[in-house]
Scaffold this motif. Structure first.
Motif, short mmCIF file in Angstrom:
data_model
loop_
_atom_site.label_atom_id
_atom_site.label_comp_id
_atom_site.label_asym_id
_atom_site.label_seq_id
_atom_site.Cartn_x
_atom_site.Cartn_y
_atom_site.Cartn_z
N UNK A 1 80.08 47.05 -3.57
CA UNK A 1 78.80 45.51 -4.56
C UNK A 1 77.31 46.40 -4.38
N UNK A 2 76.74 46.21 -3.63
CA UNK A 2 75.18 47.11 -3.54
C UNK A 2 75.09 48.55 -4.53
N UNK A 3 76.24 49.23 -4.45
CA UNK A 3 76.15 50.14 -5.29
C UNK A 3 76.46 50.06 -6.42
N UNK A 4 77.52 49.36 -6.80
CA UNK A 4 78.54 48.74 -8.32
C UNK A 4 77.27 48.65 -9.07
N UNK B 1 83.28 43.67 3.97
CA UNK B 1 82.26 44.33 4.72
C UNK B 1 81.94 45.94 3.69
N UNK B 2 82.66 46.69 3.93
CA UNK B 2 83.13 47.98 2.97
C UNK B 2 82.64 47.21 2.22
N UNK B 3 83.43 46.23 1.06
CA UNK B 3 83.14 45.87 -0.31
C UNK B 3 81.70 45.34 -0.59
N UNK B 4 80.82 45.07 0.17
CA UNK B 4 79.61 44.95 0.04
C UNK B 4 78.94 45.66 -0.33
N UNK C 1 75.05 44.28 5.45
CA UNK C 1 76.28 43.79 5.33
C UNK C 1 77.44 45.11 6.78
N UNK C 2 77.25 46.73 6.68
CA UNK C 2 78.38 46.81 7.21
C UNK C 2 78.78 47.18 8.90
#
Length: 534
Positions: free
Chosen positions: A198-201, A192-195, A358-359
């Motif tokens: 992902x949306x920011x990166x 969830x944190x990496x999602x 996602x969080x």
């Protein structure tokens, strides 16, 4: 500690004539399987080491899941990388990973039996690292990207079967659901944190650095796993699965199958478990750092595949396979489409807002751990006490009704919200999406615990059936959902999945009532054992 127990007075841990196993002795929980006095027994690892191993396999699984399903959150951004005529083929980036995760399990699980869990897990990390770099360097070449993701997914497949097997092998029967939930919790929070990342990166840095970060984290995990991910395969007596072990020692005190002195050996939660390095040898760093602890037994792979086919025809196992496949298929499709539904009008979600969506899976995790982890173990222990201390694996099946009902609600609401975006609130997409994830994870935890409790000696084949098989089923469901939506609409396709989930839920009653019969039948007739261990 080794304790000479009066066999006439001991019933705890021994098989009962009702097909269960006694989980309690003098109001104490019997440790099943019985831990050996050997310091090298993985059950004897200190608590900090066990939690560290859960953390390592959990983080590995988090990035494995992220790499295979994380593109759903940024799929519109991914499509910008390729030509319009490649749009249909680009969907392979989302649908094929579950298929190749299943294929990865088909190869890795038999290998883990032949050469051990540690070398297979380390090899998976190496392959995950290499394929992450491959995907990062694929650029705008769609074929290369698909190929790299397929290899990545094969390496990620061990998050489904091998990872929970490792967690199971270092814990006891009465705590399996809780510890599996901690593993799933680490995986869920990490994903969830990496999602969100992902949306920011991805919109700013592109997929290259997204895969690059996965590669960096995988490299760190590889180093930590070399140091702390010890071998969990251990050859213990068959009667250890019943909680009461007969050990034989010679006159010098050495373990000897032909020894003259017999000891009935039992450990409960109220005993002090004493290790005997003077007999079995100490656990050392040099021992832990060895990659291979066993001479390869390649014949075991043939036996493994044979037992996998045998496990496939056990009715309750086949039912759980279908249940897992249906719920995973529902979640994979929702994960693949929710961004496409929320970003265009009328909802107009940004990539960052999709990350916050996602969080919410962390909330799933917070519910999953107490309800389906500790809650399931509490139910098992309570029912065992109620039934005069006798434990039966079927007790584990009862909580599966909750995630099954969630799957039905998820499919129906998601179909309605997706079919008519103007009339339904965006929560009709977001809420069912997370409910579908909860249904899959909940069913997964319960299924793994039930299968392992039913046939502890067949844990590997059973996990392969459930975890690899569901990948093939979910691939078929999610891959066929696209044409189904074109002909039936979102609501029609989701209604079909809801009906499938409802029918499978109805099977819970006969599965619970007939579980003991089929366990004993297959133990005697197929596996040629005296009876089901539990």
């Amino acid at each position: 500690m080794i304790e000479d127990v009066d066999a006439g007075n001991v019933t705890a841990g021994t098989k009962s004539n009702s097909g269960g196993v006694n989980l309690y002795q003098n109001k104490a929980i019997v440790l099943i399987p019985t831990p050996s006095p050997d310091p090298k027994d993985p059950l004897n690892l200190p608590a900090w080491h066990k939690y560290l191993m859960i953390f390592l396999v959990g983080v590995y699984s988090a990035f494995a899941v992220l790499g295979t399903s994380g593109l759903g959150a940024v799929y519109p951004e991914v499509m910008k990388m390729y030509k319009p005529e490649e749009a249909i083929r680009a969907t392979d980036l989302m649908t094929y990973p579950t298929l190749f995760m299943g294929l990865g399990n088909l190869f890795s699980m038999p290998l883990s039996v032949a050469i051990g869990r540690r070398p297979v897990f380390l090899a998976s990390l190496v392959l995950l690292l290499a394929s992450s770099i491959w995907c990062a360097c694929s650029g705008n070449n769609l074929s290369s990207h698909i190929g790299g993701r397929n290899i990545f997914s094969m390496a990620a497949g061990q998050s489904e079967a091998l990872a929970p097997l490792i967690v199971e092998e270092i814990h006891f029967l009465h705590e399996r659901s809780a510890k599996l939930s901690w593993f799933v919790g680490v995986q869920t929070v990490g994903t969830a944190v990496m999602f969100i990342a992902t949306t920011a990166l991805v919109p700013v840095w592109g997929l290259k650095w997204w895969y690059g970060i996965i590669a960096i984290v995988t490299g760190v995990l590889l180093i930590l796993s070399v140091l702390f991910m010890v071998e969990t395969k251990y050859d213990r007596p068959v009667d250890a699965d019943g909680g009461l072990v007969q050990l034989k020692f010679d006159e010098q005190g050495n373990l000897d199958s032909e020894g003259k002195q017999n000891f009935l050996y039992q450990v409960t939660t109220k005993q002090t478990h004493v290790l005997q390095p003077e007999i079995f040898g100490p656990r050392t760093w040099r021992y832990d750092l060895r990659v291979f602890h066993f001479k390869p037994d390649w014949k075991a792979t043939v036996v493994f595949y044979k037992e996998t086919l045998q496990c496939l025809i056990i009715p309750n196992v086949f039912w759980l396979l279908c249940l897992n496949g249906a719920f995973l298929g529902l979640y994979v499709y929702q994960a693949s489409t929710f961004a496409q539904l929320l970003m265009p009008p009328p909802h107009l979600f940004t990539s960052m807002e999709l990350g916050y969506v996602q969080l919410v899976q962390i909330a799933d995790c917070m519910i999953l751990i107490p309800v389906l982890g500790y809650g399931a173990d509490f139910l098992v222990k309570s029912m065992s006490r109620w039934r005069d201390g006798i434990f039966k694996p079927e007790y584990r099946l009862l909580p599966i009704a909750f995630p099954a009902i969630c799957a039905i609600i998820s499919a129906v609401l998601y179909g309605r919200g997706a079919q008519d975006l103007l009339s339904w609130h965006w929560m009709t997409i977001v809420g069912p999406y997370h409910l579908g994830y909860f249904a899959f994870i909940g069913c997964n935890v319960i299924s793994i615990a039930y299968c392992i409790d039913s046939f502890p000696r067949k844990a590997g084949p059973l996990l392969l059936v459930v975890c690899a098989g569901r990948g093939f089923i979910s691939f078929g469901l999610s891959y066929s959902t696209v044409p189904a939506i074109k002909s039936l609409g979102y609501d029609g396709a989701m209604n079909i999945l809801a009906i499938i989930s409802g029918v499978l839920l109805a099977v819970l009653v006969p599965a619970y009532l007939t579980g003991q019969y089929f366990r004993n039948l297959f133990a005697k007739k197929v596996f040629k054992e005296e009876s089901s261990v539990h």
